[in-house]
Scaffold this motif. Structure first.
Motif, PDB file in Angstrom:
ATOM      1  N   ARG A  93      63.839  -4.992 -14.113  1.00  0.00           N
ATOM      2  CA  ARG A  93      63.979  -4.948 -12.812  1.00  0.00           C
ATOM      3  C   ARG A  93      63.384  -5.983 -11.990  1.00  0.00           C
ATOM      4  O   ARG A  93      62.725  -6.963 -12.702  1.00  0.00           O
ATOM      5  CB  ARG A  93      63.173  -3.400 -12.306  1.00  0.00           C
ATOM      6  N   GLU A  94      63.691  -6.318 -10.674  1.00  0.00           N
ATOM      7  CA  GLU A  94      63.379  -7.340  -9.909  1.00  0.00           C
ATOM      8  C   GLU A  94      62.013  -7.566 -10.092  1.00  0.00           C
ATOM      9  O   GLU A  94      61.389  -8.724 -10.419  1.00  0.00           O
ATOM     10  CB  GLU A  94      63.917  -7.248  -8.390  1.00  0.00           C
ATOM     11  N   ARG A  95      60.957  -6.638 -10.105  1.00  0.00           N
ATOM     12  CA  ARG A  95      59.517  -6.609 -10.043  1.00  0.00           C
ATOM     13  C   ARG A  95      59.087  -7.295 -11.336  1.00  0.00           C
ATOM     14  O   ARG A  95      57.746  -7.640 -11.511  1.00  0.00           O
ATOM     15  CB  ARG A  95      58.935  -5.247  -9.784  1.00  0.00           C
ATOM     16  N   ASP A  96      59.886  -6.976 -12.425  1.00  0.00           N
ATOM     17  CA  ASP A  96      59.536  -7.510 -13.765  1.00  0.00           C
ATOM     18  C   ASP A  96      59.643  -9.016 -13.903  1.00  0.00           C
ATOM     19  O   ASP A  96      59.259  -9.759 -15.021  1.00  0.00           O
ATOM     20  CB  ASP A  96      60.539  -6.905 -15.116  1.00  0.00           C
ATOM     21  N   ILE A  97      60.388  -9.654 -13.028  1.00  0.00           N
ATOM     22  CA  ILE A  97      60.801 -11.145 -13.056  1.00  0.00           C
ATOM     23  C   ILE A  97      59.649 -11.880 -12.168  1.00  0.00           C
ATOM     24  O   ILE A  97      59.503 -11.787 -10.998  1.00  0.00           O
ATOM     25  CB  ILE A  97      62.217 -11.213 -12.726  1.00  0.00           C
ATOM     26  N   VAL A  98      59.133 -12.800 -12.824  1.00  0.00           N
ATOM     27  CA  VAL A  98      57.900 -13.496 -12.157  1.00  0.00           C
ATOM     28  C   VAL A  98      58.395 -15.056 -12.180  1.00  0.00           C
ATOM     29  O   VAL A  98      58.756 -15.631 -13.264  1.00  0.00           O
ATOM     30  CB  VAL A  98      56.733 -13.478 -13.119  1.00  0.00           C
ATOM     31  N   GLU A  99      58.031 -15.762 -11.062  1.00  0.00           N
ATOM     32  CA  GLU A  99      58.224 -17.022 -10.847  1.00  0.00           C
ATOM     33  C   GLU A  99      57.055 -17.862 -11.415  1.00  0.00           C
ATOM     34  O   GLU A  99      56.114 -17.548 -10.944  1.00  0.00           O
ATOM     35  CB  GLU A  99      58.918 -17.437  -9.349  1.00  0.00           C
ATOM     36  N   ALA A 100      57.193 -18.934 -11.909  1.00  0.00           N
ATOM     37  CA  ALA A 100      56.150 -19.904 -12.665  1.00  0.00           C
ATOM     38  C   ALA A 100      55.709 -20.566 -11.244  1.00  0.00           C
ATOM     39  O   ALA A 100      56.662 -21.211 -10.753  1.00  0.00           O
ATOM     40  CB  ALA A 100      56.763 -20.593 -13.548  1.00  0.00           C
ATOM     41  N   LEU A 101      54.622 -20.623 -11.251  1.00  0.00           N
ATOM     42  CA  LEU A 101      53.974 -21.375  -9.769  1.00  0.00           C
ATOM     43  C   LEU A 101      53.065 -22.545 -10.303  1.00  0.00           C
ATOM     44  O   LEU A 101      52.402 -22.497 -11.414  1.00  0.00           O
ATOM     45  CB  LEU A 101      53.382 -20.447  -8.964  1.00  0.00           C
ATOM     46  N   PRO A 102      52.798 -23.530  -9.330  1.00  0.00           N
ATOM     47  CA  PRO A 102      52.057 -24.787  -9.473  1.00  0.00           C
ATOM     48  C   PRO A 102      50.444 -24.053  -9.355  1.00  0.00           C
ATOM     49  O   PRO A 102      50.367 -23.060  -8.781  1.00  0.00           O
ATOM     50  CB  PRO A 102      52.103 -25.658  -8.748  1.00  0.00           C
ATOM     51  N   LEU A 103      49.671 -24.797 -10.322  1.00  0.00           N
ATOM     52  CA  LEU A 103      48.061 -23.922  -9.716  1.00  0.00           C
ATOM     53  C   LEU A 103      47.758 -24.231  -8.399  1.00  0.00           C
ATOM     54  O   LEU A 103      48.083 -25.298  -7.851  1.00  0.00           O
ATOM     55  CB  LEU A 103      47.210 -25.153 -10.791  1.00  0.00           C
ATOM     56  N   ASP A 104      46.965 -23.354  -7.760  1.00  0.00           N
ATOM     57  CA  ASP A 104      46.694 -23.295  -6.527  1.00  0.00           C
ATOM     58  C   ASP A 104      45.071 -23.796  -6.481  1.00  0.00           C
ATOM     59  O   ASP A 104      44.237 -23.180  -6.432  1.00  0.00           O
ATOM     60  CB  ASP A 104      46.808 -22.203  -5.882  1.00  0.00           C
ATOM     61  N   ASP A 105      45.089 -25.116  -7.124  1.00  0.00           N
ATOM     62  CA  ASP A 105      43.628 -25.822  -7.234  1.00  0.00           C
ATOM     63  C   ASP A 105      43.656 -27.422  -7.341  1.00  0.00           C
ATOM     64  O   ASP A 105      44.111 -27.923  -8.051  1.00  0.00           O
ATOM     65  CB  ASP A 105      43.108 -25.359  -8.635  1.00  0.00           C
ATOM     66  N   GLN A 106      43.146 -27.958  -6.106  1.00  0.00           N
ATOM     67  CA  GLN A 106      43.279 -29.127  -5.974  1.00  0.00           C
ATOM     68  C   GLN A 106      42.313 -30.175  -6.854  1.00  0.00           C
ATOM     69  O   GLN A 106      42.569 -31.370  -7.271  1.00  0.00           O
ATOM     70  CB  GLN A 106      42.776 -29.797  -4.539  1.00  0.00           C
ATOM     71  N   ASN A 107      41.332 -29.382  -7.502  1.00  0.00           N
ATOM     72  CA  ASN A 107      40.357 -29.865  -8.330  1.00  0.00           C
ATOM     73  C   ASN A 107      40.697 -30.030  -9.851  1.00  0.00           C
ATOM     74  O   ASN A 107      39.776 -30.083 -10.737  1.00  0.00           O
ATOM     75  CB  ASN A 107      39.199 -29.700  -8.049  1.00  0.00           C
TER      76      ASN A 107
END
Length: 139
Positions: A93-107
């Motif tokens: 289902r659409e909710r089963d598909i997850v987009e890979a995202l960059p880390l939300d951490d500048q450090n």
């Protein structure tokens, strides 16, 4: 429902899944790559395990997964339901598909071992959605 052994196996796999991290290295390798021993012009996927040591949070992975990459080249994803589900592709289902995202951490930082195929990415707890960091000192 299954036997107690089947239930405990499924529970263990799901528990491990809460700490599992998918990693996509956006650095493309053209031709044969002696590090991964693969041919291709593709992004290299891999996995990692999220943990913490005291107040330090990290993602442990293989060095070849982050080879030639800087943090801006990496994207991360976790199972949004924290459940490992075995199902045919036709049932996704659409909710089963997850987009890979960059880390939300500048450090955040990548540390690569010089003598083993290991790397650790130090980060903050909320840098990747849907992740649970296991307590490496007490588990």
């Amino acid at each position: 429902m299954g036997t107690i052994e089947e239930q405990s196996k499924y529970a263990s796999i799901n528990r491990l899944g809460t700490h599992a991290v998918g990693i996509v290295n956006g650095v493309r390798t053209v031709g044969y790559d002696p590090t991964t021993r693969k041919q291709g012009d593709t992004e290299e996927p891999g996995t990692g395990c999220a943990g913490r040591w005291g107040g330090h949070h990290f993602i442990l992975t293989a060095k070849h997964v982050v080879e030639k990459a800087e943090l801006r080249d990496l994207r991360f994803f976790c199972n949004p339901s924290s459940r490992v589900e075995d199902q045919p592709l036709s049932n996704l289902r659409e909710r089963d598909i997850v987009e890979a995202l960059p880390l939300d951490d500048q450090n955040a930082a990548i540390h690569r071992c010089k003598w083993e195929d290991l790397a650790v990415i130090v980060t903050i707890p909320k840098a990747v959605p849907n992740i649970e960091f296991f307590d490496s000192m007490n588990e």
